[in-house]
Design a protein around this motif. Sequence first.
Motif, PDB file in Angstrom:
ATOM      1  N   UNK A   1       4.933   4.371   9.609  1.00  0.00           N
ATOM      2  CA  UNK A   1       4.293   5.050  10.728  1.00  0.00           C
ATOM      3  C   UNK A   1       2.785   5.049  10.614  1.00  0.00           C
ATOM      4  N   UNK A   2       2.284   5.271   9.392  1.00  0.00           N
ATOM      5  CA  UNK A   2       0.842   5.241   9.171  1.00  0.00           C
ATOM      6  C   UNK A   2       0.286   3.838   9.409  1.00  0.00           C
ATOM      7  N   UNK A   3       0.982   2.838   8.917  1.00  0.00           N
ATOM      8  CA  UNK A   3       0.531   1.458   9.104  1.00  0.00           C
ATOM      9  C   UNK A   3       0.554   1.076  10.588  1.00  0.00           C
ATOM     10  N   UNK A   4       1.562   1.536  11.315  1.00  0.00           N
ATOM     11  CA  UNK A   4       1.633   1.250  12.745  1.00  0.00           C
ATOM     12  C   UNK A   4       0.484   1.914  13.495  1.00  0.00           C
ATOM     13  N   UNK A   5       0.131   3.134  13.107  1.00  0.00           N
ATOM     14  CA  UNK A   5      -1.000   3.823  13.736  1.00  0.00           C
ATOM     15  C   UNK A   5      -2.305   3.098  13.443  1.00  0.00           C
ATOM     16  N   UNK A   6      -2.495   2.673  12.209  1.00  0.00           N
ATOM     17  CA  UNK A   6      -3.716   1.942  11.847  1.00  0.00           C
ATOM     18  C   UNK A   6      -3.820   0.627  12.617  1.00  0.00           C
ATOM     19  N   UNK A   7      -2.713  -0.042  12.786  1.00  0.00           N
ATOM     20  CA  UNK A   7      -2.719  -1.287  13.545  1.00  0.00           C
ATOM     21  C   UNK A   7      -3.058  -1.030  15.008  1.00  0.00           C
ATOM     22  N   UNK A   8      -2.512   0.036  15.564  1.00  0.00           N
ATOM     23  CA  UNK A   8      -2.777   0.369  16.970  1.00  0.00           C
ATOM     24  C   UNK A   8      -4.216   0.825  17.168  1.00  0.00           C
ATOM     25  N   UNK A   9      -4.734   1.585  16.221  1.00  0.00           N
ATOM     26  CA  UNK A   9      -6.089   2.130  16.340  1.00  0.00           C
ATOM     27  C   UNK A   9      -7.154   1.078  16.069  1.00  0.00           C
ATOM     28  N   UNK A  10      -6.861   0.163  15.160  1.00  0.00           N
ATOM     29  CA  UNK A  10      -7.797  -0.916  14.817  1.00  0.00           C
ATOM     30  C   UNK A  10      -9.113  -0.374  14.255  1.00  0.00           C
ATOM     31  N   UNK A  11      -9.009   0.581  13.350  1.00  0.00           N
ATOM     32  CA  UNK A  11     -10.195   1.133  12.700  1.00  0.00           C
ATOM     33  C   UNK A  11      -9.790   1.971  11.513  1.00  0.00           C
ATOM     34  N   UNK A  12     -10.774   2.468  10.789  1.00  0.00           N
ATOM     35  CA  UNK A  12     -10.498   3.334   9.656  1.00  0.00           C
ATOM     36  C   UNK A  12     -10.229   4.757  10.104  1.00  0.00           C
ATOM     37  N   UNK A  13      -9.246   5.410   9.477  1.00  0.00           N
ATOM     38  CA  UNK A  13      -8.903   6.798   9.802  1.00  0.00           C
ATOM     39  C   UNK A  13      -9.177   7.674   8.587  1.00  0.00           C
ATOM     40  N   UNK A  14     -10.160   8.564   8.731  1.00  0.00           N
ATOM     41  CA  UNK A  14     -10.432   9.548   7.679  1.00  0.00           C
ATOM     42  C   UNK A  14      -9.327  10.586   7.721  1.00  0.00           C
ATOM     43  N   UNK A  15      -8.664  10.822   6.584  1.00  0.00           N
ATOM     44  CA  UNK A  15      -7.481  11.701   6.630  1.00  0.00           C
ATOM     45  C   UNK A  15      -7.250  12.430   5.322  1.00  0.00           C
ATOM     46  N   UNK A  16      -7.821  13.637   5.187  1.00  0.00           N
ATOM     47  CA  UNK A  16      -7.387  14.518   4.105  1.00  0.00           C
ATOM     48  C   UNK A  16      -6.029  15.095   4.461  1.00  0.00           C
ATOM     49  N   UNK A  17      -5.431  15.875   3.570  1.00  0.00           N
ATOM     50  CA  UNK A  17      -4.133  16.475   3.863  1.00  0.00           C
ATOM     51  C   UNK A  17      -4.243  17.406   5.068  1.00  0.00           C
ATOM     52  N   UNK A  18      -3.183  17.462   5.870  1.00  0.00           N
ATOM     53  CA  UNK A  18      -3.192  18.172   7.152  1.00  0.00           C
ATOM     54  C   UNK A  18      -2.840  19.648   6.974  1.00  0.00           C
TER      55      UNK A  18
END
Length: 335
Positions: free
Chosen positions: A130-147
């Motif tokens: 799911x994370x990889x699919x989001x990164x592919x869709x977004x096409x950029x870096x996602x800053x993500x500490x724990x939620x």
Amino acid sequence: MSSPSPASTLIQTITPDALAQAAAILRQGGLVAFPTETVYGLGADACNPQALKRLYAVKGRPKNHPVIVHIGSADQLSAWAKDIPEAAWTLAHAFWPGPLTLILQKKEHVPDAVTGGQDTVGLRVPSHPGALALLQKFQGGIAAPSANRFGKLSPTTATHVAEDLGHDVDLILDGGPCTVGVESTIVAFPDGEPRILRPGMIGAEQIQQVLGAKLTDTKKNIPAPRVSGSLSSHYAPRTPAHLLDREALLQEIQNHRLEMVAVLARFPIPETLTGSRILAWQQAPENAEDYARTLYANLRQLDQYQAAGIYVETVPEDESWSAIQDRLRRASYRG
């Protein structure tokens, strides 16, 4: 009529439509919580200073405490970092996608809000589909500490995120329970040689085997960058946690029969304690991988009892348990 719960209005199962919505929110400067194999991350566009400002505010995170940037593949490493040591490339190709973060010299375009004002940036490629699919869709870096709120228990389900953050997050992607359960191993190169700054389930022995060389001794007085999860008190439940070996834990419970307590141990409740003031006794798994995967969920469950304390049995002193030892020490830190 009662208003809908945060979980019912925010959480979406990962589908193509949900991914498209999440990517659009990120592009607009919003916040999206998403699953990784370690814990759920609170994602923002890593190149958008305003989005990062909101991320820090929602977390309650100190401005000088850096966040990790999630990228889609090792091929994107040089878009964010420069002067990359050969050892870093070796580790990236060996462990990515996976629970390993590399701390490297940042490229000039990387915002200070990501790095905590330092000249280094933390990067990793998560293995959750799911994370990889989001990164592919977004096409950029996602800053993500724990939620979750800063310093508290990390979330390992979408419901945990909703309980912690509510409508402070714009969307929560539900990818099921996290399979690793504790945060990634962090490796830096402060003197050009690899050094573990935060233990994870990828251990020192695995890293040394891949590199064919020993890691720098963490006890040496070598300046290192600030990294996520490095404060003495972190990953803490609201209820005071106490870390004790088995004998001391049982003795402590016997000495506090007038207090209501909760327990996390790797053995069942003894018959001698039946009928005592124990609100809950959670038996944890015997092996390190299963213990890590369920650790935060178990502590969250015990936290709900609002006991006088959570008594946690110490875990074995060996390599496979090092990340768990680290999290329990920080969760029970008293200053």
